[in-house]
Design a protein around this motif. Structure first.
Motif, PDB file in Angstrom:
ATOM      1  N   ILE A 183       0.831  -1.194   0.000  1.00 58.52           N
ATOM      2  CA  ILE A 183       0.000   0.000   0.000  1.00 58.52           C
ATOM      3  C   ILE A 183       0.872   1.252   0.000  1.00 58.52           C
ATOM      4  O   ILE A 183       0.693   2.152  -0.812  1.00 58.52           O
ATOM      5  N   ARG A 185       1.987  -3.738   3.754  1.00 53.28           N
ATOM      6  CA  ARG A 185       1.154  -4.512   2.841  1.00 53.28           C
ATOM      7  C   ARG A 185      -0.296  -4.517   3.318  1.00 53.28           C
ATOM      8  O   ARG A 185      -0.593  -4.159   4.459  1.00 53.28           O
ATOM      9  N   LEU A 186      -1.185  -4.957   2.434  1.00 55.78           N
ATOM     10  CA  LEU A 186      -2.616  -4.936   2.746  1.00 55.78           C
ATOM     11  C   LEU A 186      -2.953  -5.809   3.939  1.00 55.78           C
ATOM     12  O   LEU A 186      -3.752  -5.420   4.804  1.00 55.78           O
TER      13      LEU A 186
END
Length: 260
Positions: free
Chosen positions: A92, A97-98
């Protein structure tokens, strides 16, 4: 040498089927040889293979189609899983990270719930606990007697200064104090319990209970909360609910309870 001529003769049978005949011309005369045509039933049979148990099995072409369909379904499922993994591992910003964001949000919600519960329990105040004990100055006394059926009366119990008398009296005073301090209605008014005499009859114990009331509420308290009926019923209910063995030395006979 005679020339051999081949000719295909198409004839229609009675059943509407078309047949082929091959005619051979030669010295011996022409003779027609019938070549049976493939019927619709033969075409259907060619698509099936009969197993050893007379079970119909799909032909090689149909089995290949089924395998292709299974492979396609498996590849679709695998591609979906890979796509989800790729989305979760998508960066992101910077190295975040997501999936990290999702876990952080979940932990944040959990922390908010725990902190809210802790604050609610810490800030909750019982209204019955908020009172000024210095305003409770007006005494209200109750006296009476009860019997200890498992005690043996001795001459020492007639003397309040004896060790036996003081020990037994201290144990009973603590029992009565714990009784009224555990009562939601009476605990704020209770002051003390005192044992002031023992008499023969197994052992008959004479006691006195002291409660303190605020001056501005004494009339109301005398008629309701600190009435003789209320104080007596709390004592009697405690004796009936006591879980101790009836053979215990400190057991109090509920039937013997008196209060004035």
């Amino acid at each position: 040498m005679d020339t051999v001529a081949l000719q295909i003769v198409r004839t229609n049978g009675n059943d509407g089927s078309i047949s082929n005949e091959r005619v051979t011309a030669g010295n011996g005369g022409g003779q027609a040889h019938r070549i049976p045509d493939a019927t619709e039933r033969d075409g259907l049979l060619s698509e099936q293979i009969t197993g050893s148990n007379w079970e119909t099995q799909p032909s090689g072409h149909a089995a290949e189609i089924q395998r292709n369909q299974g492979n396609t379904h498996g590849s679709r499922k695998s591609s979906s899983v890979c796509r989800i993994k790729e989305e979760l591992n998508e960066v992101i910003f910077w190295r975040v990270r997501l999936w990290m964001i999702i876990v952080f949000i979940f932990l944040l919600i959990l922390a908010v719930i725990v902190i809210s519960l802790a604050l609610c329990s810490a800030l909750h105040e019982d209204a019955d606990e908020k009172f000024d004990a210095a305003l409770f100055k007006v005494p209200r006394n109750f006296s009476g007697s009860f019997r200890l059926p498992n005690q043996v009366f001795t001459e020492e119990l007639l003397t309040l200064s004896s060790n036996e008398t003081q020990t037994l009296a201290a144990d009973l005073q603590k029992k009565l104090a714990d009784l009224y301090r555990s009562s939601p209605a009476l605990k704020r008014y209770f002051s003390e319990a005192k044992i002031y005499a023992f008499r023969n009859g197994s052992v008959i114990t004479e006691y006195q209970l002291t409660f303190l009331m605020p001056e501005e509420q004494q009339d109301e308290l005398r008629n309701f909360t600190l009435s003789r009926e209320m104080v007596y019923n709390v004592f009697r209910q405690f004796l009936y609910d006591q879980e101790s063995d009836k053979s215990e030395p400190m057991y109090i006979d509920p039937v013997s309870l008196n209060m004035v």
